[in-house]
Design an enzyme around this catalytic site. Structure first.
Site, PDB file in Angstrom:
ATOM      1  CG  ASN A  92      -1.471   1.013   0.856  1.00 30.68           C
ATOM      2  OD1 ASN A  92      -1.450   1.934   1.043  1.00 30.68           O
ATOM      3  ND2 ASN A  92      -3.217   0.899   1.748  1.00 30.68           N
TER       4      ASN A  92
ATOM      5  CG  HIS B  87       0.828   5.819   5.161  1.00 29.87           C
ATOM      6  ND1 HIS B  87      -0.029   7.837   4.999  1.00 29.87           N
ATOM      7  CD2 HIS B  87       0.372   5.220   5.309  1.00 29.87           C
ATOM      8  CE1 HIS B  87      -1.129   6.635   5.516  1.00 29.87           C
ATOM      9  NE2 HIS B  87      -1.056   4.939   5.820  1.00 29.87           N
TER      10      HIS B  87
ATOM     11  CG  HIS C 217      -8.401   4.219   1.416  1.00 26.12           C
ATOM     12  ND1 HIS C 217      -9.350   4.241   2.208  1.00 26.12           N
ATOM     13  CD2 HIS C 217      -9.526   4.762   0.439  1.00 26.12           C
ATOM     14  CE1 HIS C 217      -9.748   4.405   3.142  1.00 26.12           C
ATOM     15  NE2 HIS C 217     -10.078   4.644   1.619  1.00 26.12           N
TER      16      HIS C 217
ATOM     17  NE  ARG D 214      -9.421   8.170   4.648  1.00 25.28           N
ATOM     18  CZ  ARG D 214      -9.896   7.678   5.013  1.00 25.28           C
ATOM     19  NH1 ARG D 214      -9.169   6.735   5.129  1.00 25.28           N
ATOM     20  NH2 ARG D 214     -10.783   7.845   6.211  1.00 25.28           N
TER      21      ARG D 214
ATOM     22  NE  ARG E  82      -7.354  11.114   5.513  1.00 20.88           N
ATOM     23  CZ  ARG E  82      -7.741  11.019   6.210  1.00 20.88           C
ATOM     24  NH1 ARG E  82      -7.580  10.148   6.857  1.00 20.88           N
ATOM     25  NH2 ARG E  82      -9.747  11.443   6.740  1.00 20.88           N
TER      26      ARG E  82
ATOM     27  CD  GLU F 129      -6.899  -0.374   1.288  1.00 17.23           C
ATOM     28  OE1 GLU F 129      -7.494   1.059   1.634  1.00 17.23           O
ATOM     29  OE2 GLU F 129      -5.810  -0.804   1.060  1.00 17.23           O
TER      30      GLU F 129
ATOM     31  CB  THR G 241      -9.281   1.819   6.927  1.00 14.96           C
ATOM     32  OG1 THR G 241      -9.494   2.236   5.797  1.00 14.96           O
ATOM     33  CG2 THR G 241     -11.020   0.837   6.938  1.00 14.96           C
TER      34      THR G 241
ATOM     35  CD  GLU H 181      -7.190  -6.285   2.893  1.00 17.89           C
ATOM     36  OE1 GLU H 181      -7.265  -5.966   1.735  1.00 17.89           O
ATOM     37  OE2 GLU H 181      -6.550  -4.929   3.738  1.00 17.89           O
TER      38      GLU H 181
ATOM     39  CG  HIS I 154      -5.414  -1.776   9.229  1.00 16.11           C
ATOM     40  ND1 HIS I 154      -5.177  -1.760  10.725  1.00 16.11           N
ATOM     41  CD2 HIS I 154      -5.808  -0.800   7.964  1.00 16.11           C
ATOM     42  CE1 HIS I 154      -5.896  -0.010   9.982  1.00 16.11           C
ATOM     43  NE2 HIS I 154      -6.249   0.813   8.876  1.00 16.11           N
TER      44      HIS I 154
ATOM     45  CG  HIS J 282       2.271   3.378   9.222  1.00 19.61           C
ATOM     46  ND1 HIS J 282       2.912   3.140  10.589  1.00 19.61           N
ATOM     47  CD2 HIS J 282       2.049   4.681   8.747  1.00 19.61           C
ATOM     48  CE1 HIS J 282       3.017   3.901  10.710  1.00 19.61           C
ATOM     49  NE2 HIS J 282       2.831   5.197   9.921  1.00 19.61           N
TER      50      HIS J 282
HETATM   51  N1  PXP Z   1      -5.966  -2.924   4.511  1.00 21.46           N
HETATM   52  C1  PXP Z   1      -7.205  -2.178   3.697  1.00 21.46           C
HETATM   53  C2  PXP Z   1      -8.317  -1.980   3.879  1.00 21.46           C
HETATM   54  C3  PXP Z   1      -6.390  -0.831   4.979  1.00 21.46           C
HETATM   55  O1  PXP Z   1      -7.696  -0.245   5.005  1.00 21.46           O
HETATM   56  C4  PXP Z   1      -5.207  -0.389   5.019  1.00 21.46           C
HETATM   57  C5  PXP Z   1      -5.031   1.116   5.188  1.00 21.46           C
HETATM   58  O2  PXP Z   1      -4.873   1.492   4.284  1.00 21.46           O
HETATM   59  C6  PXP Z   1      -3.961  -1.470   5.176  1.00 21.46           C
HETATM   60  C7  PXP Z   1      -4.976  -2.574   4.107  1.00 21.46           C
HETATM   61  C8  PXP Z   1      -3.250  -1.121   5.567  1.00 21.46           C
HETATM   62  O3  PXP Z   1      -2.540  -1.337   6.300  1.00 21.46           O
HETATM   63  P1  PXP Z   1      -1.105  -0.348   6.936  1.00 21.46           P
HETATM   64  O4  PXP Z   1      -0.789   0.515   6.614  1.00 21.46           O
HETATM   65  O5  PXP Z   1      -1.603  -0.421   8.401  1.00 21.46           O
HETATM   66  O6  PXP Z   1      -0.386  -1.428   6.310  1.00 21.46           O
END
Ligand code: PXP
Length: 236
Positions: A6, A9, A42, A44, A48, A69, A100, A150, A190, A213
């Site tokens: 992901n 960030h 994502h 959003r 953001r 997402e 989320t 998921e 997540h 993250h």
């Molecule tokens: N999966 C989903 C559905 C999410 O919303 C997120 C955060 O955007 C992630 C995975 C990744 O989470 P993290 O950034 O905590 O690894």
């Protein structure tokens, strides 16, 4: 297990100055070259981090798969139908949240979810539902037409190393086994990081982990290539 990186960030950092650096196209490319089997972003409602033009560019540059997402919002659905990502993951969204929080309540709005995802499925987009690992949510998800769930690993990640970890882990394992019995494929994500991700190997047949993250945080110190490579090694 496969690794979806992901890159939201990277866009958060870019937007801090409003320019183009760090470049998210480059971030996707480096992730793919070092073990990512898909790129997750994502879009959003408040835009953001990831912007509309980002997903429009990424869909043309990504060599693996784009996993988008998104919340149940008509304008985002329109963009998804236009760019046709490989898959979408439906998530709940609150404007004030930092990230989320909690899974989508599929059980409480099953018909709405079913109706919302139908055009996406009809367009050949794979649909995944981001849910908490409970029997109720898994059963409801299996009746929507979505091919994947998921599992939200946030609570497992937060309780990792405490006396609550085992229960949270067992919730994930039972939810995954039930989902697979009901014909769903199972992803998870997540809060997963380099320390807590190893237990995902104890869950049978998990398909893909979506991790953001912790990888981007590590990349600040090691570079993105090494950060992705290390995570890919931990989960393969
Ligand atoms: N999966 C989903 C559905 C999410 O919303 C997120 C955060 O955007 C992630 C995975 C990744 O989470 P993290 O950034 O905590 O690894």
């Amino acid at each position: 297990m496969l690794l979806g990186v992901n890159i939201d960030h990277v866009a958060t950092l870019r937007n801090a100055r409003g320019g183009v650096e760090p470049n998210i196209i480059k971030a996707a490319e480096i992730s793919e070259q070092n073990g990512a089997t898909s790129i997750t972003t994502h879009l959003r409602e408040d835009r953001r981090h990831i912007k509309d033009e980002d997903v429009r560019t990424l869909i043309t540059t990504i060599k693996t798969k784009l996993n988008l997402e998104m919340a149940m919002a008509d304008d985002i659905q329109k963009i998804a139908l236009e760019i046709k990502p490989h898959s979408i993951c439906l998530v709940p969204e609150k404007r004030q949240e930092i990230t989320t929080e909690g899974g989508l309540d599929v059980a409480g709005q099953r018909e709405k979810v079913k109706t919302f995802i139908k055009p996406l499925l009809d367009a050949g987009i794979i649909v995944s539902l981001f849910i908490d690992p409970t029997e109720e949510q898994v059963i409801a998800s299996s009746k929507t037409g979505a091919q994947f769930i998921e599992m939200h690993t946030g609570t497992y990640s937060e309780t990792y190393g405490t006396n609550k970890e085992e229960q949270e882990f067992q919730n994930l394992k039972s939810a995954a086994i039930l989902a697979q019995k009901l014909g769903l494929k199972v992803n998870a994500g997540h809060g997963l990081n380099y320390k807590n991700v190893h237990r995902m190997h104890e869950i049978p047949d998990l398909y893909e982990l979506n991790i953001g993250h912790s990888i981007i945080s590590k990349a600040v110190f090691t570079g993105l290539a090494d950060a992705v490579k290390e995570m890919a090694n931990l989960i393969k």
